[in-house]
Design a protein around this motif. Structure first.
Motif, short mmCIF file in Angstrom:
data_model
loop_
_atom_site.label_atom_id
_atom_site.label_comp_id
_atom_site.label_asym_id
_atom_site.label_seq_id
_atom_site.Cartn_x
_atom_site.Cartn_y
_atom_site.Cartn_z
N GLN A 118 5.46 11.63 1.53
CA GLN A 118 4.82 11.16 0.30
C GLN A 118 5.51 11.86 -0.85
O GLN A 118 5.70 13.08 -0.83
N LYS A 137 1.34 4.18 -2.95
CA LYS A 137 1.06 5.60 -2.71
C LYS A 137 2.34 6.41 -2.64
O LYS A 137 2.28 7.63 -2.38
N ASP A 194 0.84 -1.20 0.00
CA ASP A 194 0.00 0.00 0.00
C ASP A 194 0.88 1.25 0.00
O ASP A 194 0.64 2.19 -0.77
N ILE A 246 4.58 6.30 -0.31
CA ILE A 246 4.71 6.81 1.05
C ILE A 246 5.88 6.11 1.71
O ILE A 246 6.12 4.92 1.47
#
Lengths: 516, 408
Positions: A163, A123, A119, A125
Motif C-alpha cells: 500500500q 486504496k 478498489d 494497493i
C-alpha cells in the motif's frame, strides 16, 4: 590554379554524392517503415502463442465426470486457459490494469475483477501474487463441449500486498476453488469461481534406496558415518563457467576428478546455469552432461553440492513458477543420484538485494526451498551466501549454512563465532581463496608463494575450529567470461589466478595445502 | 511550604516515571485481538462488519481474501473497538472469505467467513443447450445445463430444485432435477418422430427463455427404385427417369430434403454409369439417356453409407435390324442411311454413327458423326487418305458392317 579547381570539383562532387546517399537512405527508411505494417494475423483474435509464461505445478487428479468423457486435447486447452486466467488476474492486480482479463473471464465475472482493480486503485494497493500448484478434478463436461466445471483442490498461492509502495503483508494461502468455465470465442473463460474450504491434502513421500546424507546434531552423516566436507569449487581449466557447453569432455573431467580425489578431497561444488539449461524446460542434452559429471564423481567417490540457478537474476513473483519447473525437472531427475550431497539453491543471492530488492530475493529463495523440499524431501538444502553476515538469513529453512569469505584471515574467526553462536546447523565455508595475481594489473597482488602461505594460515584456522570448507578453485583460467568478472582487465586478471594449478598445468606452491 | 513544594515535585516526578514505565510496559506487551461478533455465515449482498477488541490501543488493518481476490480494509473506531466493513464487491461474491487482522505485518487474528448465495433475491437463470440438432429415434440426445444464480451472479447452493420442461408435438413434460456443482442438467433424448423440441427451465418463480432443438429424421433405411421410360428402345435419344420410393428412417420419418441418392448402373459389358439426385419429400430422381445400342442394365441406388435399394434389371431393345451404307463414285463419300427407328420413322437427329478406317489391318482413324434428317455422311479426303486399299467398318445401333479392300 587548375589543381585548385580540381580540388573544388572533387569536393563538390563528393558532397553531392554524400547528400544523395543520405537522401536515398532516408527515403528507403520511410518506405520500409510504411510498407511494414502490423501483422495481418493480428486482426484475428487468436490465442497468444508465445512461450510459456506461467507454469505452476498442475495435475489432473481426476477427469471422470457424469457429463461426457473429455478428450486429451480439450483437457490440455482447458488447463492452459484456466492457468492463463490466474496469470492475467495476477498481472491485473499487480499493475491495477485489466489487460487480458477479458480473454479469460466472461462478461459478468470480469466485472468483479474490474471492481477489485477499482478498489485497489482507490486504496493505492497492489498485490503481487502467484499460485504455486493446482490439483484439478473435472466435475462436469457438457455434451456439446462448451461448458466445464472443475475443482482446484488445495491450491497454494503466495501474495505480497503493498500500500502506497509500502509492504503491508506477505502471506501464503491454501485454498480450493470450484470453477465453471465456458468456451467462448475459442477461449475457456471463467464464468464462476467460488473459493471453498480446502480439503486436507495428503502428501505422499516416496521412499528411496539411495544413501542420503542426513544431518544430526549439526553434523552430516552418510551411511551413519560422519562426513566432513573438504572440497573444491570445480570448473574445467579450458571452459570455466561453461562446463556443459560444446567442449564438454568426459576425459578432462575424469582427469580433474582424479587430481581432486588424489589430493584427499571429498566434495565438489558444481554450478548449473539457469538459462543455459533451458529455463522452464530443461534441455535433455544438458541434463545428460550433468548426469555424466555426477556419474564420474560417484565413480571417484566424490560428493557434489549442486548449485542451481546460476546467472538467474529475475526473482519476479510472476516468474516464480517457471523457475519452479526448472528446479522440479533437475531435482526430480537427480535426487536419486548417489553423488548428490546437497542442493545449493543459488550462488550469492544476497548480492542481488540491492538491484532486485531484498524482499523479492528472500521470498523467491524461501519458496524455492519449499519447492525443492517437496521434490526431494531428503537431501540437505543450502544457499551460498557471499558473506558471513548474510548467513543469518533463512537459517531456519536451510539444513546447511554456507557462506563465502575472501577477507583477511585475522577477521575471520570473529565473524565465524558470531554466526556459530546463532545456529546449531552445520556450517560450510563454501568459497575462499586468494588469487596469485601479482603483476602489471595488480602491483600489490599476492605472489604464488603468498597464496601458499594464505592457504597454510587459513588452513590452520579452519582446522582449529573444525570448519568444513570448499576452496576456490582448482585451476588458473585463461578466459573469464565477461558476465562473471565484467570487462575491467584488473578484475578479469584477478579472477584468472585463484587456482591451485597454473594455466600450464603445473601445481603451484599452494597445492601442498589444498587439503586443509 | 518550600518542603511541601519539594514533595509535590517529587510526587509528580514519581508519577511521570511510573507513567513512563507503564507506557513502555504496554508497548512491549503482546497485542492480542478477539472478534466480538461471531457470525461466520453471511448471505451475499448483506453488509459484513467485523468487530475486534484489542487488549492494547494499536492501529490494525484487515486483510481479506475472497474468491476473486484480496483487499485491505482500514478500521473504524467504535467504542474502543476496531470495526471493519468489508467492501461490497467482496461480500457480494459467494465463497470462503479468509481474513487476517494485522499490525505492522504481524498477524494478530486469523479467521474465515462463508458467503453463501443470497436466498432472498429472485434467482436468475443461465441455460445452455447443445447440440442444437439431434436425430429422431430415441438414441440421440441433447444436453440442457441450467445454472441458477442469485441476483449477485453467485451460483445457488447445491440441491436447488430446477424444473426442466420440454414440449414435443403432443408431449409436454416437466422433470425436476437438483443442482450440484453450480448446475442442474438433463439429457433430453429424441422421440421416434422428427420435429422441433422446445425446452425451458424454471427455478422458483424465475423462468428461462425458450430453447429450440431441431430433431432431424434418423438414418435412411433400405428403399425401392423404379424406372420410368417412354419406350424400351435403345435409341440414344430419350431419357429414362429413375425414381426412389419415399425414403424414411426406421421410425417412418421421411428423410430430410436434400438427402443425396446415387444411382449406379452396370451394363452387360460391366461398365458403370452413375447419376444422382437429391430427395424432395423423400423421393429422389435420377435421369439417364437411353443407350444407342441394345443393352441390359442392372440399377441399384444408395444413400451412401446408410441404405441401398433393390436391384432393377432393364433391357433396351434394338430400334432396327439393319441400315444401308452407300459409297459415292470414288468411294470417298460414304453415306449411312436412311436410318430408321422402331416404327420405320426417320431417327431423330443426333444418333451416333462411327466409321473406322483401317489400312493393312492397322486402324488409321475412327470418325464419329451424328445423324441429320436420318442420314450420316463421311468424307475421306484424298490429302489424308492417299489412294490405296482400305478396310472400312461402320458401327451404328450396335450393328457393325465391314467393307474390306475398298479402293480409295
Amino acid at each position: 590554379m587548375s589543381s585548385n579547381k580540381n580540388i573544388y570539383r572533387i569536393g563538390l562532387i563528393s558532397v553531392f554524392l554524400i547528400i544523395n546517399l543520405v537522401i536515398l537512405f532516408a527515403i528507403s527508411q520511410i518506405v520500409s517503415y510504411f510498407s511494414s505494417g502490423a501483422d495481418r494475423a493480428s486482426i484475428l483474435h487468436l490465442a497468444v502463442k508465445n512461450e510459456e509464461v506461467y507454469l505452476p505445478k498442475t495435475i489432473w487428479v481426476d477427469t471422470i465426470n457424469p457429463g461426457r468423457p473429455i478428450e486429451k486435447q480439450t483437457l490440455e486447452t482447458l488447463k492452459g486457459d484456466y492457468l492463463k486466467g490466474w496469470y492475467v488476474r495476477n498481472i491485473a492486480y499487480q499493475n491495477n490494469d485489466p489487460l487480458g482479463v477479458a480473454d479469460y473471464y466472461t462478461k459478468s465475472a470480469r466485472e468483479t475483477i474490474y471492481e477489485h482493480i477499482k478498489d485497489q486503485k482507490s486504496k493505492n494497493i497492489k498485490v503481487i501474487s502467484t499460485t504455486l500448484d493446482h490439483n484439478l478434478a473435472l466435475d462436469f463436461y457438457s455434451a456439446d463441449g462448451q461448458l466445464a466445471i472443475l475443482t482446484d483442490r488445495h491450491s497454494r498461492a503466495y501474495q505480497r500486498i503493498y500500500q502506497n509502495e509500502q509492504l503491508l503483508l506477505e502471506t501464503y494461502n491454501n485454498a480450493s476453488y470450484k470453477v465453471l468455465l465456458l468456451l467462448e470465442d475459442g477461449f475457456w473463460k471463467i464464468r464462476h469461481i467460488v473459493k471453498e474450504v480446502p480439503s486436507v491434502a495428503n502428501d505422499t513421500v516416496a521412499k528411496t534406496t539411495v544413501t542420503i546424507p542426513k544431518i544430526k546434531n549439526g553434523h552430516i552423516y552418510i551411511d551413519k558415518k560422519p562426513f566432513v566436507i573438504k572440497g573444491i569449487n570445480y570448473y574445467p581449466q579450458a571452459t570455466p563457467w561453461n562446463i556443459f557447453g560444446n567442449e564438454f569432455s568426459e576425459t578432462v573431467i575424469t582427469k580433474d576428478f582424479d587430481i581432486i580425489k588424489n589430493a584427499g578431497l571429498n566434495t565438489l561444488r558444481v554450478f548449473v546455469p539457469y538459462e543455459e539449461f533451458g529455463k522452464a524446460e530443461i534441455i535433455p542434452e544438458k541434463l545428460q552432461k550433468l548426469k555424466k559429471v555426477l556419474d564420474i564423481a560417484a565413480r571417484k567417490e566424490l560428493k557434489v553440492i549442486l548449485t542451481l540457478f546460476d546467472f538467474y537474476g529475475n526473482y519476479d513473483t510472476i516468474d516464480w513458477t517457471l523457475t519452479h519447473r526448472h528446479a522440479e525437472q533437475l531435482v526430480r531427475s537427480l535426487k536419486n543420484h548417489p553423488a548428490i550431497l546437497a542442493w545449493d539453491i543459488k550462488n550469492e543471492p544476497n548480492l542481488d538485494f540491492a538491484s532486485r530488492g531484498k524482499i523479492n530475493v528472500l521470498a523467491w529463495l524461501k519458496e524455492m526451498i519449499t519447492q525443492v523440499k517437496a521434490f526431494d524431501p531428503s537431501h540437505p538444502i543450502t544457499i551460498g551466501w557471499s558473506d558471513l553476515q548474510s548467513a543469518n538469513l533463512l537459517k531456519e529453512e536451510l539444513d546447511l549454512i554456507s557462506f563465502h569469505y575472501y577477507g583477511s584471515i585475522a577477521d575471520f574467526e570473529k565473524e565465524y563465532h558470531t554466526i556459530r553462536s546463532k545456529t546449531n546447523k552445520p556450517l560450510v565455508l563454501q568459497e575462499y581463496g586468494l588469487p596469485s595475481n601479482f603483476g602489471l594489473w595488480a602491483p600489490l597482488g599476492a605472489s604464488e608463494q603468498a597464496q601458499a602461505t594464505y592457504y597454510r594460515d587459513f588452513g590452520a584456522v579452519l582446522k582449529k575450529h573444525n570448519i568444513q570448507n570448499i576452496s576456490w578453485t582448482l585451476y588458473d583460467f585463461d578466459n573469464i567470461p565477461s558476465r562473471v568478472a565484467g570487462i575491467l582487465p584488473w578484475r578479469r586478471f584477478k579472477q584468472k589466478h585463484f587456482g591451485f594449478i597454473d594455466k600450464d598445468g603445473h601445481k603451484k606452491p599452494s597445492f601442498e595445502f589444498i587439503k586443509n | 511550604m518550600f518542603l511541601e513544594r519539594n514533595y509535590i515535585i517529587a510526587y509528580l516526578f514519581g508519577y511521570i516515571l511510573s507513567l513512563g514505565v507503564g507506557v513502555s510496559a504496554s508497548a512491549q506487551k503482546k497485542i492480542s485481538a478477539f472478534r466480538q461478533n461471531d457470525q461466520t455465515v453471511f448471505e451475499a449482498g448483506t453488509p459484513v462488519k467485523l468487530v475486534f477488541k484489542l487488549n492494547v490501543e494499536a492501529y490494525v488493518e484487515l486483510f481479506c481474501l475472497g474468491s476473486y481476490g484480496t483487499t485491505v480494509v482500514k478500521p473504524i473506531k467504535e467504542s474502543g473497538n476496531s470495526c471493519f466493513i468489508i467492501p461490497s464487491h467482496i461480500v457480494n461474491k459467494r465463497g470462503v472469505l479468509d481474513y487476517q487482522l494485522f499490525h505492522e505485518s504481524n498477524i494478530l487474528y486469523k479467521g474465515s467467513l462463508t458467503i453463501v448465495a443470497n436466498t432472498k433475491t429472485k434467482p436468475q437463470i443461465a441455460s445452455y443447450i447443445g447440440p442444437p440438432s439431434i436425430l429422431a429415434g430415441g438414441e440421440d440426445f441433447t444436453m440442457l445445463v441450467v445454472s441458477p444464480t442469485d441476483s449477485y451472479g453467485n451460483p445457488l447452493v447445491d440441491n436447488t430444485t430446477i424444473e426442466i420442461k420440454h414440449q414435443f408435438k403432443e408431449v409436454e413434460k416437466t422433470i425436476e432435477v437438483l443442482s450440484k456443482d453450480f448446475i442442474g442438467w438433463k439429457n433430453l433424448y429424441s422421440y421416434r418422430e422428427s420435429g422441433k423440441l422446445l425446452v425451458s427451465s424454471q427455478v422458483q418463480e424465475t423462468p428461462s427463455k425458450e430453447l429450440a432443438i431441431e430433431v432431424f429424421p434418423s438414418q435412411a433405411i433400405d428403399f425401392e427404385i423404379k424406372i420410368n421410360r417412354k419406350h424400351n428402345y435403345a435409341d440414344g435419344n430419350q431419357i429414362s427417369t429413375l425414381e426412389t420410393s419415399v425414403i424414411t428412417d426406421r421410425n417412418n420419418n421421411i428423410v430430410s430434403d436434400g438427402t443425396l441418392v446415387e444411382f449406379m448402373i452396370q451394363n452387360n459389358k460391366g461398365h458403370m454409369l452413375k447419376t444422382q439426385g437429391a430427395t424432395i419429400s423423400g423421393v429422389a430422381k435420377g435421369r439417364m439417356l437411353h443407350p444407342s445400342h441394345p443393352e441390359e442394365w442392372q440399377i441399384q441406388a444408395y444413400v451412401t453409407g446408410m441404405a441401398t435399394s433393390n436391384t432393377l434389371k432393364v433391357v433396351y431393345r434394338a430400334i432396327t435390324e439393319d441400315y444401308t451404307v452407300t459409297f459415292g463414285p470414288d468411294n470417298r463419300t460414304i453415306t449411312v442411311g436412311p436410318l430408321q427407328s422402331f416404327m420405320k420413322q426417320l431417327i431423330p437427329d443426333g444418333a451416333v454413327v462411327k466409321l473406322e478406317v483401317c489400312r493393312d489391318t492397322i486402324s488409321v482413324e475412327q470418325l464419329i458423326e451424328t445423324s441429320s434428317n436420318g442420314f450420316v455422311t463421311f468424307v475421306l479426303p484424298v490429302d489424308f487418305y492417299p489412294p490405296g486399299k482400305y478396310d472400312l467398318k461402320v458401327l451404328a445401333f450396335g450393328i457393325e458392317k465391314t467393307f474390306n479392300t475398298i479402293n480409295l
